[in-house]
Design a protein around this motif. Sequence first.
Motif, PDB file in Angstrom:
ATOM      1  N   ILE A  72       0.969  -1.447  -0.333  1.00 24.98           N
ATOM      2  CA  ILE A  72      -0.139  -0.468   0.076  1.00 24.98           C
ATOM      3  C   ILE A  72       1.423   1.225   0.118  1.00 24.98           C
ATOM      4  N   LEU A  73       2.276   1.238   0.599  1.00 22.65           N
ATOM      5  CA  LEU A  73       3.105   2.608   0.954  1.00 22.65           C
ATOM      6  C   LEU A  73       3.436   2.936  -0.550  1.00 22.65           C
ATOM      7  N   GLY A  74       3.709   1.681  -1.186  1.00 20.72           N
ATOM      8  CA  GLY A  74       4.215   2.256  -2.592  1.00 20.72           C
ATOM      9  C   GLY A  74       2.999   2.514  -3.983  1.00 20.72           C
ATOM     10  N   LEU A  75       1.906   2.331  -3.419  1.00 24.83           N
ATOM     11  CA  LEU A  75       0.312   3.031  -4.281  1.00 24.83           C
ATOM     12  C   LEU A  75       0.162   3.976  -4.144  1.00 24.83           C
ATOM     13  N   VAL A  76       0.640   4.013  -2.628  1.00 28.39           N
ATOM     14  CA  VAL A  76       0.071   5.484  -1.928  1.00 28.39           C
ATOM     15  C   VAL A  76       1.615   6.272  -2.849  1.00 28.39           C
ATOM     16  N   LEU A  77       2.466   6.469  -2.370  1.00 25.94           N
ATOM     17  CA  LEU A  77       3.077   7.336  -3.205  1.00 25.94           C
ATOM     18  C   LEU A  77       3.362   7.527  -5.316  1.00 25.94           C
ATOM     19  N   PHE A  78       2.755   6.355  -5.678  1.00 23.61           N
ATOM     20  CA  PHE A  78       2.868   6.276  -6.497  1.00 23.61           C
ATOM     21  C   PHE A  78       1.314   7.525  -7.683  1.00 23.61           C
ATOM     22  N   ALA A  79       0.545   6.987  -6.472  1.00 19.46           N
ATOM     23  CA  ALA A  79      -1.030   7.756  -7.145  1.00 19.46           C
ATOM     24  C   ALA A  79      -0.937   9.238  -6.454  1.00 19.46           C
ATOM     25  N   MET A  80      -0.457   9.373  -6.019  1.00 20.15           N
ATOM     26  CA  MET A  80       0.066  10.926  -5.481  1.00 20.15           C
ATOM     27  C   MET A  80       1.031  11.746  -6.780  1.00 20.15           C
ATOM     28  N   VAL A  81       2.412  11.305  -7.328  1.00 16.14           N
ATOM     29  CA  VAL A  81       3.262  11.806  -7.760  1.00 16.14           C
ATOM     30  C   VAL A  81       2.259  11.610  -9.370  1.00 16.14           C
ATOM     31  N   PHE A  82       1.799  10.284  -9.596  1.00 18.12           N
ATOM     32  CA  PHE A  82       0.917  10.464 -10.679  1.00 18.12           C
ATOM     33  C   PHE A  82      -0.408  11.704 -10.966  1.00 18.12           C
ATOM     34  N   GLY A  83      -0.973  11.678  -9.243  1.00 14.01           N
ATOM     35  CA  GLY A  83      -1.624  13.140 -10.216  1.00 14.01           C
ATOM     36  C   GLY A  83      -1.357  14.261 -10.215  1.00 14.01           C
ATOM     37  N   VAL A  84       0.242  14.840  -9.353  1.00 10.33           N
ATOM     38  CA  VAL A  84       0.507  15.493 -10.042  1.00 10.33           C
ATOM     39  C   VAL A  84       0.999  15.696 -11.019  1.00 10.33           C
ATOM     40  N   ALA A  85       1.125  14.572 -11.878  1.00  9.87           N
ATOM     41  CA  ALA A  85       1.922  14.937 -13.519  1.00  9.87           C
ATOM     42  C   ALA A  85       0.810  15.733 -14.201  1.00  9.87           C
ATOM     43  N   LEU A  86      -0.438  15.189 -13.193  1.00  6.77           N
ATOM     44  CA  LEU A  86      -2.209  14.927 -14.654  1.00  6.77           C
ATOM     45  C   LEU A  86      -2.147  16.219 -14.448  1.00  6.77           C
ATOM     46  N   ARG A  87      -1.831  16.813 -13.525  1.00  5.80           N
ATOM     47  CA  ARG A  87      -2.165  18.694 -12.887  1.00  5.80           C
ATOM     48  C   ARG A  87      -0.831  18.779 -14.071  1.00  5.80           C
ATOM     49  N   LYS A  88      -0.426  18.445 -14.188  1.00  2.00           N
ATOM     50  CA  LYS A  88       0.936  19.273 -14.463  1.00  2.00           C
ATOM     51  C   LYS A  88       0.350  19.686 -16.004  1.00  2.00           C
ATOM     52  N   LEU A  89      -0.050  18.290 -16.019  1.00  2.32           N
ATOM     53  CA  LEU A  89      -0.415  18.953 -18.040  1.00  2.32           C
ATOM     54  C   LEU A  89      -1.049  19.043 -18.509  1.00  2.32           C
ATOM     55  N   GLY A  90      -2.340  20.301 -17.979  1.00  2.23           N
ATOM     56  CA  GLY A  90      -3.265  20.189 -17.679  1.00  2.23           C
ATOM     57  C   GLY A  90      -4.610  20.578 -18.599  1.00  2.23           C
ATOM     58  N   SER A  91      -5.057  20.925 -19.750  1.00  7.76           N
ATOM     59  CA  SER A  91      -6.154  20.915 -20.319  1.00  7.76           C
ATOM     60  C   SER A  91      -6.483  18.593 -20.937  1.00  7.76           C
TER      61      SER A  91
END
Length: 533
Positions: A218-237
Amino acid sequence: MEKKNGHTMTNSVSTDEILENNLKKKSCKDIFVVFLNRNMLVIMTVSGVLVGVGLGMLVRNMDLTRAQMTYFAFPGEMLLRMLKMIILPLVVCSLISGAASLDTRSLGKLGGIAVSYFLVTTLIASGIGVTLAFIIKPGVGAGALNTNNLVLESVTNNKETTDSFLDLARNLFPANLVAAAFRSYATDYKMVAVGNDTNGTTLYQKVPVGTEPDGMNILGLVLFAMVFGVALRKLGSEGEELIRFFNAFNEATMVLVSWIMWYVPFGIMFLVGSKIVEMEDVVLLVTSLGKYIFASILGHVIHGGIVLPLIYFGFTRQNPFSFLSGLITPFTTAFATCSSSATLPSMMKCVEENNGVDKRISRFILPIGATVNMDGAAIFQCVAAVFIAQLNNVDLNAGQIFTILVTATASSVGAAGIPAGGIITIAIILEAIGLPTNDLSLMLAVDWIVDRTTTVVNVEGDALGAGILHHINQQEVKKQHPAEDQELAEVRVEAVANAVGEEETSPLVTRQTPGSARDKPSVETPEAAESVL
């Protein structure tokens, strides 16, 4: 605006106010029916525990075989399986949605406050555990325990402290995300021949090798999900379509949670009942280890009933027990299942619906808390470490006590949010201060008692942390907007979050429709409106 359990909610029309005005015109019977409808699930869940205790005591006298006990526990097992089934999509989707809905600055501040809160409360919990263990002295005079009569399972742990913390780092970065959904990383050892000594005897060295035991990382999945969410945010539209996908997935998962919640009272009844049926000689356990059990549970009562509410009150100046009253169902689930992870679905639902905590905050912070915030575990681990030291007549010095505090705080991050997940963590503490681990079986013998209050304190810390972060966010909103325009500003936040279009209803995705009235310069920008942490 309305307040629910101490938190301001930004609904333009207050349903509760309308209901209260109508109730004044109704009879006592009508009031009772409304109360029953609102609190039916809570009443049923608490009743499930009480009925389970009675059922367990009744069935215990029937001398069931092992196979019959398994059949009796089946409805409770189904509840655990349903709750665990929902953990993976809930954690991953909620964290991706939460991280993507906050701008980078908000995310950094939110994460910083959360980590500080988790570390400080866990360190306080460790201090309470050590202090109580030295005051009550649970291990003094317990050296004559007849462990043969207790019929204990053996607990073996030969892992080095260094490897335990290295495994924590390895699990943060899983090599295979799919495998991380059902396997974690753990170091084992094998003996390798390295030559012969002068007498011709073969010399061996213990070499660490990696293994992958069953159990979600669960620890690895939590870190990946957080970073992936930030990456999606950076993509913009370009990332908005995927963000909406995870939001929809998350909302659908919460619908499943609401359905599962109605099975919880029935499942809890058999979970509690089956535990009582399976109990060995409770009288012998309590007389032998009563002081250890008392010290652990007293630490949980002090931390959960005094320290955490005081911290919440210090930040919010609101009644913490009013906030906690909306969380009776997840607390009951925590008590019955002994699993922080299994309690996460009901906790998320109740924090949002009963206490009005912003979805972006609760769905970001609660999965992290269920993984890394283990206040209750830190207490009983520290009590256990001092107990074993006293059992072996070892006088702990200041350096060893400091090591216990730091190691318990750090290792609780990697403790699995499952029943008996903290027992192996105690072994890390014992190795760090040079104590034998062969007495861990004593902890396992009474873990099913102590683990219940442990899990309740764990999830209480997560919930109050979400409440504190929500309050801080509300204060930042008030600072950004003029006092006279406060209500309008808060309504506008909800409007930006929810009313983007017919196809977009999740409050976690925020963007503005080009050419709309909201594009006027006088109105807040999307980033300022969506989160002001």
